[in-house]
Design a protein around this motif. Sequence first.
Motif, PDB file in Angstrom:
ATOM      1  N   PRO A   1     -61.305 -32.694 -62.364  1.00  0.00           N
ATOM      2  CA  PRO A   1     -60.118 -33.009 -61.543  1.00  0.00           C
ATOM      3  C   PRO A   1     -58.934 -32.089 -61.817  1.00  0.00           C
ATOM      4  O   PRO A   1     -58.258 -31.659 -60.882  1.00  0.00           O
ATOM      5  CB  PRO A   1     -59.768 -34.447 -61.946  1.00  0.00           C
ATOM      6  CG  PRO A   1     -60.971 -34.992 -62.584  1.00  0.00           C
ATOM      7  CD  PRO A   1     -61.730 -33.857 -63.159  1.00  0.00           C
ATOM      8  N   VAL A   2     -58.700 -31.761 -63.093  1.00  0.00           N
ATOM      9  CA  VAL A   2     -57.556 -30.900 -63.391  1.00  0.00           C
ATOM     10  C   VAL A   2     -57.797 -29.491 -62.857  1.00  0.00           C
ATOM     11  O   VAL A   2     -56.883 -28.822 -62.382  1.00  0.00           O
ATOM     12  CB  VAL A   2     -57.258 -30.883 -64.910  1.00  0.00           C
ATOM     13  CG1 VAL A   2     -56.183 -29.870 -65.240  1.00  0.00           C
ATOM     14  CG2 VAL A   2     -56.830 -32.267 -65.366  1.00  0.00           C
TER      15      VAL A   2
ATOM     16  N   PHE B   1     -57.623 -45.271 -68.073  1.00  0.00           N
ATOM     17  CA  PHE B   1     -58.556 -44.198 -68.429  1.00  0.00           C
ATOM     18  C   PHE B   1     -59.485 -44.581 -69.580  1.00  0.00           C
ATOM     19  O   PHE B   1     -60.706 -44.465 -69.486  1.00  0.00           O
ATOM     20  CB  PHE B   1     -57.761 -42.934 -68.769  1.00  0.00           C
ATOM     21  CG  PHE B   1     -58.616 -41.770 -69.169  1.00  0.00           C
ATOM     22  CD1 PHE B   1     -59.570 -41.273 -68.312  1.00  0.00           C
ATOM     23  CD2 PHE B   1     -58.459 -41.168 -70.409  1.00  0.00           C
ATOM     24  CE1 PHE B   1     -60.353 -40.197 -68.674  1.00  0.00           C
ATOM     25  CE2 PHE B   1     -59.240 -40.090 -70.778  1.00  0.00           C
ATOM     26  CZ  PHE B   1     -60.184 -39.612 -69.911  1.00  0.00           C
TER      27      PHE B   1
ATOM     28  N   HIS C   1     -63.939 -36.657 -65.734  1.00  0.00           N
ATOM     29  CA  HIS C   1     -62.648 -37.314 -65.528  1.00  0.00           C
ATOM     30  C   HIS C   1     -61.453 -36.426 -65.844  1.00  0.00           C
ATOM     31  O   HIS C   1     -60.350 -36.717 -65.427  1.00  0.00           O
ATOM     32  CB  HIS C   1     -62.549 -38.580 -66.380  1.00  0.00           C
ATOM     33  CG  HIS C   1     -63.521 -39.628 -65.982  1.00  0.00           C
ATOM     34  ND1 HIS C   1     -63.540 -40.204 -64.738  1.00  0.00           N
ATOM     35  CD2 HIS C   1     -64.547 -40.197 -66.660  1.00  0.00           C
ATOM     36  CE1 HIS C   1     -64.512 -41.085 -64.669  1.00  0.00           C
ATOM     37  NE2 HIS C   1     -65.152 -41.101 -65.823  1.00  0.00           N
ATOM     38  N   VAL C   2     -61.659 -35.400 -66.651  1.00  0.00           N
ATOM     39  CA  VAL C   2     -60.517 -34.566 -67.031  1.00  0.00           C
ATOM     40  C   VAL C   2     -60.675 -33.141 -66.509  1.00  0.00           C
ATOM     41  O   VAL C   2     -59.861 -32.660 -65.727  1.00  0.00           O
ATOM     42  CB  VAL C   2     -60.331 -34.547 -68.563  1.00  0.00           C
ATOM     43  CG1 VAL C   2     -59.167 -33.658 -68.947  1.00  0.00           C
ATOM     44  CG2 VAL C   2     -60.109 -35.958 -69.074  1.00  0.00           C
TER      45      VAL C   2
ATOM     46  N   GLY D   1     -49.564 -36.150 -72.679  1.00  0.00           N
ATOM     47  CA  GLY D   1     -50.989 -36.016 -72.372  1.00  0.00           C
ATOM     48  C   GLY D   1     -51.459 -36.902 -71.240  1.00  0.00           C
ATOM     49  O   GLY D   1     -52.575 -37.405 -71.270  1.00  0.00           O
TER      50      GLY D   1
ATOM     51  N   HIS E   1     -46.803 -34.620 -76.549  1.00  0.00           N
ATOM     52  CA  HIS E   1     -46.755 -34.032 -75.198  1.00  0.00           C
ATOM     53  C   HIS E   1     -47.211 -35.025 -74.140  1.00  0.00           C
ATOM     54  O   HIS E   1     -47.571 -34.631 -73.053  1.00  0.00           O
ATOM     55  CB  HIS E   1     -47.622 -32.784 -75.176  1.00  0.00           C
ATOM     56  CG  HIS E   1     -48.963 -33.021 -75.790  1.00  0.00           C
ATOM     57  ND1 HIS E   1     -49.915 -33.796 -75.195  1.00  0.00           N
ATOM     58  CD2 HIS E   1     -49.491 -32.629 -76.974  1.00  0.00           C
ATOM     59  CE1 HIS E   1     -50.975 -33.862 -75.965  1.00  0.00           C
ATOM     60  NE2 HIS E   1     -50.747 -33.165 -77.065  1.00  0.00           N
TER      61      HIS E   1
ATOM     62  N   LEU F   1     -52.872 -37.556 -67.468  1.00  0.00           N
ATOM     63  CA  LEU F   1     -53.677 -36.786 -66.528  1.00  0.00           C
ATOM     64  C   LEU F   1     -52.911 -36.655 -65.216  1.00  0.00           C
ATOM     65  O   LEU F   1     -52.553 -37.661 -64.602  1.00  0.00           O
ATOM     66  CB  LEU F   1     -55.017 -37.477 -66.294  1.00  0.00           C
ATOM     67  CG  LEU F   1     -55.861 -37.613 -67.563  1.00  0.00           C
ATOM     68  CD1 LEU F   1     -57.100 -38.451 -67.294  1.00  0.00           C
ATOM     69  CD2 LEU F   1     -56.256 -36.245 -68.084  1.00  0.00           C
ATOM     70  N   PRO F   2     -52.640 -35.415 -64.779  1.00  0.00           N
ATOM     71  CA  PRO F   2     -51.746 -35.219 -63.632  1.00  0.00           C
ATOM     72  C   PRO F   2     -52.307 -35.757 -62.319  1.00  0.00           C
ATOM     73  O   PRO F   2     -51.550 -36.021 -61.397  1.00  0.00           O
ATOM     74  CB  PRO F   2     -51.581 -33.698 -63.567  1.00  0.00           C
ATOM     75  CG  PRO F   2     -52.739 -33.153 -64.298  1.00  0.00           C
ATOM     76  CD  PRO F   2     -53.111 -34.155 -65.338  1.00  0.00           C
ATOM     77  N   HIS F   3     -53.631 -35.914 -62.250  1.00  0.00           N
ATOM     78  CA  HIS F   3     -54.211 -36.332 -60.975  1.00  0.00           C
ATOM     79  C   HIS F   3     -54.364 -37.841 -60.879  1.00  0.00           C
ATOM     80  O   HIS F   3     -54.929 -38.336 -59.917  1.00  0.00           O
ATOM     81  CB  HIS F   3     -55.560 -35.653 -60.789  1.00  0.00           C
ATOM     82  CG  HIS F   3     -56.516 -35.932 -61.904  1.00  0.00           C
ATOM     83  ND1 HIS F   3     -56.436 -35.282 -63.113  1.00  0.00           N
ATOM     84  CD2 HIS F   3     -57.531 -36.799 -62.010  1.00  0.00           C
ATOM     85  CE1 HIS F   3     -57.385 -35.727 -63.908  1.00  0.00           C
ATOM     86  NE2 HIS F   3     -58.059 -36.656 -63.267  1.00  0.00           N
ATOM     87  N   ARG F   4     -53.901 -38.584 -61.883  1.00  0.00           N
ATOM     88  CA  ARG F   4     -54.014 -40.045 -61.833  1.00  0.00           C
ATOM     89  C   ARG F   4     -52.629 -40.653 -61.861  1.00  0.00           C
ATOM     90  O   ARG F   4     -51.746 -40.150 -62.572  1.00  0.00           O
ATOM     91  CB  ARG F   4     -54.770 -40.542 -63.062  1.00  0.00           C
ATOM     92  CG  ARG F   4     -56.251 -40.251 -63.012  1.00  0.00           C
ATOM     93  CD  ARG F   4     -56.848 -40.489 -64.376  1.00  0.00           C
ATOM     94  NE  ARG F   4     -58.289 -40.411 -64.291  1.00  0.00           N
ATOM     95  CZ  ARG F   4     -59.105 -41.442 -64.495  1.00  0.00           C
ATOM     96  NH1 ARG F   4     -58.611 -42.620 -64.831  1.00  0.00           N
ATOM     97  NH2 ARG F   4     -60.399 -41.291 -64.387  1.00  0.00           N
TER      98      ARG F   4
ATOM     99  N   LEU G   1     -54.891 -32.092 -73.002  1.00  0.00           N
ATOM    100  CA  LEU G   1     -55.589 -33.113 -72.226  1.00  0.00           C
ATOM    101  C   LEU G   1     -57.008 -33.326 -72.747  1.00  0.00           C
ATOM    102  O   LEU G   1     -57.528 -34.433 -72.744  1.00  0.00           O
ATOM    103  CB  LEU G   1     -55.621 -32.724 -70.748  1.00  0.00           C
ATOM    104  CG  LEU G   1     -54.269 -32.769 -70.038  1.00  0.00           C
ATOM    105  CD1 LEU G   1     -54.431 -32.443 -68.574  1.00  0.00           C
ATOM    106  CD2 LEU G   1     -53.618 -34.123 -70.214  1.00  0.00           C
TER     107      LEU G   1
END
Lengths: 660, 276
Positions: free
Chosen positions: A251-252, B132, A247-248, B119, B117, B121-124, A230
């Motif tokens: 939150p993750v 993004f 943003h990454v 890639g 993979h 973002l799990p929260h979006r 990510l």
Amino acid sequence: MFVVPNVAIDDRLRAGLRSPKVIGFTVVLCCTLLLRVGFGATQPSWWNFRVAPVVDGFDHWLSLHRGSHWAFRFGFGPMSSALRNAVQWTLNALRFLTWPGLLVTVALTALRVSGARAAIMACGCVFGIGMLGLWDPSLSTIALMAVSVTISVAVGIPVGIYSAHHPKFEAAIKVVLDAMQVMPAYCYLLPCVLLFSIGFAPSVIATILFAAPASIRLTAHGIKGVPPALMEVAEAQGATKHQTLLHVELPVARPSLVLGVNQTINLALGIVVIAALVGSGGAGQNVLDALQHLEVGNAVNAGLAIVAVAFLFDRLSSGRTMKGARAFRATRTQGRSVLEAVSGVAVVVSTVAIAKLAGTTAFPANWSHPISGPIDEFFAWISDNFRTGVPIIGGTKSFSDAITLHVMNPVRDLLVQRAWWMIVVAVVVIAWLSAGSRAAATCGLALMVVAALRASGGDDTIWADTMNTLSQVLIAVTITALIAFPIGIAAGRSPRLFAMLRPLLDTAQVIPAFVYLVPVLGLFSTGRVPGMIASVVYGLPPGIQLTALGIRGVPAAAIEAAESLGCTRWQMLKSVQIPMAWRSILLGLNQTILLIFSVVVIAGLVGAGSLGLDVVYGLTKHELGLGVEAGIAIVALAIVLDRITQGWANTFTRRPAASH
Amino acid sequence: METARTAIECNGIWKVFGPKSERIVDSPDADLPRSELETKTGCVAAVRDISFRVPEGGVFVVMGLSGSGKSTLIRCLSRLIEPTAGTITIDGQSVRALKPAELRELRRTKVSMVFQHFGLLPHRNALDNVAFGLEIQGRSKAQRLQRSREVLELVGLQDVAESYPDELSGGMQQRVGLARALANDPMILLFDEPFSALDPLIRREMQDEVLRLQRELKKTVVFITHDLNEALKLGDQIAIMRDGRFVQVASPDDLVANPADDYVRAFVQDVVRSND
Ligand SMILES: Nc1ncnc2c1ncn2[C@@H]1O[C@H](COP(=O)(O)OP(=O)(O)O)[C@@H](O)[C@H]1O
Ligand SMILES: [Mg+2]
């Protein structure tokens, strides 16, 4: 494919049991136990650090120069008053809200942050506090908590982020954080009292020192756990470092951050109530007073108020589950969020206004029903009927006496009456066998430091008190392990049992250690037994949980492979589950030992004596020299216990080299 | 095609992982086989002396076994991995000379990447994942959402815009990844084995999708794969990579007809057989 390593681990474990190390371990243990001759003085005469006189001298100098020295006039002094003011203002604000206003604020906050069920729980807690008749002391505890936790998190999260990004810095603070983690809450109060005198300021500082590491650790852990994939995506999109963080990474890592805040709160509460010892007041003071006067009813009452405060904070900070958060966000638009915020504030303001007009501020006294009376009656009834003379089990007093006489005294005498060098040698050898030479050196050094402490508290020297504390810890740990291990294994193997136990275990770990002393004291009166039982009760939940999690952590593929080979349940347990979970089980033991240790120390308050009493004495009677020496001994003992168990657990990470 | 402008040009790219890697490139050690180099110097030469040119609108496919250095090579193009030596020119700009801010600008506007993979973002949700890159560029919210909706529609996902990655199938997730790459309207798309994790049927569907988009939008594509059929289907030019070097660079027909050595022959054998 999965069975091969299991068999290897199993073999290693079995070979391990017959290895020279384990045999050596047993021999050393037996010799120490069996050699009843003293072989010399219990403490070296030539080895004395004179810590107490130095500390007392420093304390005296401070009392003369606190008003004039620059460090106090421009450093500690202003800091101290800033903290005091912050707590006082928070307390005033809470009082200003009036009780209906506070209730509404709590309800709305919990609803926004953690959902409807949490909001109901939180309201119940607010009511509970009022009903127990401890509104004002609890507000004071809440204010102290709010300030301490805010500062802890405000410091902890940035430091955690920085350390996740800077490995060198992380390595440096890891040493400090590890050392801080093993220290029981008491030890943080001593230096703070020395520098900040008594009151809110030392309590806040001690709480931050004690609780912020959880925030630092979990933030760093969360940020480092963000998948590199990510991070690469963000980089490939042309994100700046700042944007990537915002943003990454954050939150993750959010679940880990929330957990960090939650843990920080739990730790903070544990120390905030003990801080009553240094005059921070609050509900902890009520427990403390009641304990010291053996008023069990009052102690239970105040203890419940603390539990209510604990749950209140826990509910407010537990956050939503992933699913809940998503459902929550799905209904959200910007307009709606603003609307909610505005209407929330409006509701609070109007509630406060109405309450002010109606003239209510504190929780109405005629609504509150302290339960001290019934509790006292209950324990009186217990002690009338179950103290002695109950068939077979004997009764609480007989039980307590028998344990003291036949278990605790022999073990204590065994350690206390040995020559100091025998103890040091035995511990060093045990540490070396189980955890390697570095751990052995650390443990030896730690014990040598203890041997050089000379203050004498009540009847005993620091060394004797240390051995006494050690004996109590060893007994409590043994009992805890004997109970927690089988239950944990059962819970690890049965998802249903685990699901049943889970809420209980989670709840038990939110309650501060201090509170566990109260009911035990009611049953067993004072002495070393109630302290030991309280520590066992406190140590059981994490012990059970960590064992169960270890067993559950065994990969399903390994279980399946073993099943396909026709393993019976027992074979599965013995050859697959326990060997593969062994490391986590030992790490659980390590945690449990440290928790038990902290309770044994706190139990000094209720007649368990030894090091805990020395610290309490030092804090309350302002004998800081004694307190600091006892504190040093506590830290040394904690390090010894931690290094041995952790080192032992870590020897299981070295897997045999995989053959390609 | 031959007369088209050059989109990407690489000359003598090296990537050596390990201590003092700069010294390896011009030393005699550089010619050692990989394992010998590693035992001797502790360095891994993942990409060795690679040069190629992709015309604007061309599809350049790199193929090779796992570990041959494909991922490292494609990351060198936008300096996600800093090359040890060589020159890279994208749209006339010398990539290795770019300052950090200029490099970010290049990644924001000219080069986008699709990952094996996914890639996401799990929260979006899907829409916000696509948005993004635009958010990073500081576009306004209205602009972002409008553009993201357009792109999601382009890849056929308008109906699941509000879904989160873990609610989408692998194929759908990769469509979101593709949409995210397209959202910035880049000149160049880099694909690193984007469909390796997908089922064969979905894979074929996705390949068709890429072909369609490439024809419609005229993007320049560098595509990494270890699947020969995929390579033959998509590529104008195919490079076969082995131990960090290009063994052969040729058009699909040429490659099947005249494999340069046994390694390439082993690759194309299957196709020859399946075409019988
Ligand atoms: N960060 C790194 N450090 C050291 N070696 C690496 C690193 N990344 C990749 N490698 C090595 O470089 C070689 C090529 O890797 P990669 O480019 O991922 O191959 P491919 O994508 O073709 O499978 C491999 O041998 C791998 O071990
Ligand atoms: Mg790869």
